[in-house]
Design an enzyme around this catalytic site. Structure first.
Site, PDB file in Angstrom:
ATOM      1  N   ASP A  72     -16.939  19.327  15.343  1.00  0.00           N
ATOM      2  CA  ASP A  72     -17.123  19.744  13.960  1.00  0.00           C
ATOM      3  C   ASP A  72     -17.880  18.651  13.215  1.00  0.00           C
ATOM      4  OD1 ASP A  72     -16.899  21.535  11.920  1.00  0.00           O
ATOM      5  OD2 ASP A  72     -14.945  20.824  11.248  1.00  0.00           O
ATOM      6  N   GLU A 132     -20.279  24.309  15.447  1.00  0.00           N
ATOM      7  CA  GLU A 132     -20.568  25.340  14.467  1.00  0.00           C
ATOM      8  C   GLU A 132     -22.061  25.435  14.211  1.00  0.00           C
ATOM      9  OE1 GLU A 132     -17.961  26.593  10.566  1.00  0.00           O
ATOM     10  OE2 GLU A 132     -17.911  24.582  11.361  1.00  0.00           O
ATOM     11  N   CYS A 148      -5.094  28.919  12.901  1.00  0.00           N
ATOM     12  CA  CYS A 148      -4.235  28.011  13.655  1.00  0.00           C
ATOM     13  C   CYS A 148      -4.667  28.076  15.111  1.00  0.00           C
ATOM     14  CB  CYS A 148      -2.780  28.422  13.510  1.00  0.00           C
ATOM     15  SG  CYS A 148      -1.702  27.581  14.701  1.00  0.00           S
ATOM     16  N   ASP A 186      -9.718  19.043  10.398  1.00  0.00           N
ATOM     17  CA  ASP A 186     -10.970  18.996  11.166  1.00  0.00           C
ATOM     18  C   ASP A 186     -10.738  19.138  12.660  1.00  0.00           C
ATOM     19  OD1 ASP A 186     -12.424  18.618   8.828  1.00  0.00           O
ATOM     20  OD2 ASP A 186     -12.083  16.456   8.894  1.00  0.00           O
TER      21      ASP A 186
HETATM   22 ZN    ZN Z   1       0.288  28.616  14.388  1.00  0.00          ZN
END
Ligand code: ZN
Length: 383
Positions: A179, A263, A316, A345
């Site tokens: 990232d 990304e 998540c 991050d």
């Molecule tokens: Zn989770």
């Protein structure tokens, strides 16, 4: 086989400098001329001129302006090809509309063939005698093309591209998610963090003073060019520091890993945020991704760009829960579903790694790439 690039400093004598100035000038003239012609023709008839028409018109132009024949004709054709790729990048929405080249910014022209490096390390270009060059590293492979450039601060460089057998690093099987950020420049799923050195910010005060002095100088005066040179040198130093830093990180990451997923940034869209624009152009993420891809090719590391609309920060990485109310200021958060505590991050990196379609040549593939990535992620989350 692959391409490798070398950049060497050139020390042309006065006569050579005068001829190079002519080459830069002709290349710039041709570029600007056909950029204007193309926009005019398009405005009138909605017809879009491309390389074929330009090359035909260039022959006529050379009759009209005979000084164009003094420089290497292949370099002028190359300029047209560069203009074409500038238009192509624009139509693919990768770049802004091509702009006119200015006399005082960086100058360049390319020699696509018929050049050589002599045994004592000098550069031989068409229509010129050999130019002194500092070959600080051995050139491997066959010469493909060379770009001659002059920086606004007055330094000359030759960027030589060769085709060579590329050394591939041994298969490591390592994959990471990566990232890019402002606080930390690069964050990986290892996790590793590389700070953002903010080189531009650090030079900003000095730059402001020098720019103010420059703006007070009378146009065309000798002192104005001196002041401009100082400003150009500060910019050059910042750019060099940044490039050096990015070279080191991209080399480390591409050598250590076999696949990196990151990304795909909408840099242009981001820079529209005026508050962040300066900081974002200072970190130069785009340049870093270019280096990463270039070195990935050399060292056998695949760079995979994940679609930028993928919610990498809000998801998540352990259970897949999407935390809709996560704000930019939340540096850490706990998943309400599985109660995993996340560094914002690093969590994004895990997600990028999971969601990329990694094509890694695994010795014996017992699992699909996605399963492998999943296992790797769970392993790295728990460790
Ligand atoms: Zn989770």
């Amino acid at each position: 086989m692959g391409n490798k690039a070398y950049r060497f400093r050139l020390y042309p004598n006065q006569e050579q400098q005068a001829f190079l100035a002519k080459c830069f000038g002709c290349s710039r003239f041709v570029y600007n001329h056909f950029l204007r012609v193309t926009t005019d023709v398009y405005a009138e008839s909605k017809k879009h001129f491309r390389y074929k028409e330009w090359a035909r018109l260039l022959v006529q132009l050379k009759k009209e302006f005979q000084w164009l024949a003094e420089v290497n004709s292949q370099s002028l054709q190359q300029t047209l090809k560069d203009l074409e790729s500038a238009f192509t990048r624009f139509f693919k929405k990768l770049a802004k509309f091509p702009r006119f080249k200015k006399r005082l910014s960086r100058q360049s022209f390319r020699v696509p063939q018929h050049f050589s490096v002599t045994s004592d390390g000098k550069l031989k270009l068409p229509k010129m005698n050999t130019i002194k060059m500092v070959v600080h590293r051995e050139i491997e492979g066959t010469l493909k093309n060379v770009t001659i450039s002059k920086t606004p601060s007055g330094k000359y460089y030759a960027s030589i591209v060769t085709e060579t057998e590329i050394y591939k690093a041994p298969l490591t099987g390592e994959k990471i998610g990566l990232d890019l950020g402002l606080k930390d420049f690069v964050i990986t799923s290892k996790p590793e963090k590389f700070p953002n050195p903010r080189y531009f910010q650090k030079s900003l005060r000095r730059l402001k003073i020098r720019q103010r002095r420059l703006s007070r100088k009378v146009k065309g005066a000798n002192n104005r060019s001196k002041a401009r040179l100082i400003v150009a040198k500060i910019h050059e130093k910042v750019a060099n520091q940044r490039l050096d830093y990015q070279h080191k990180i991209s080399l480390k990451l591409t050598c250590e890993n076999q696949a990196i997923s990151c990304e795909d940034l909408n840099i242009k869209g981001m820079v529209k945020n005026r508050k962040l624009a300066k900081q974002i152009s200072d970190v130069a993420w785009g340049q870093f991704l270019t280096l990463l891809e270039y070195k990935g090719d050399i060292y056998g590391c695949e760079i995979h760009r994940v679609d930028r609309f993928f919610p990498s920060s809000k998801r998540c990485s352990k259970c897949g829960y999407i935390k809709e109310d996560l704000t930019l200021t939340d540096r850490e958060w706990t998943c309400p579903e599985c109660s995993e505590h996340h560094d914002r991050d690093v969590n994004a990196c895990y997600n990028l790694l999971q969601f990329s379609d990694l094509k890694i040549p695994l010795e014996e593939r017992e699992f699909t790439p996605n399963q492998t990535v999943e296992m790797l992620c769970i392993k790295s989350v728990s460790s």
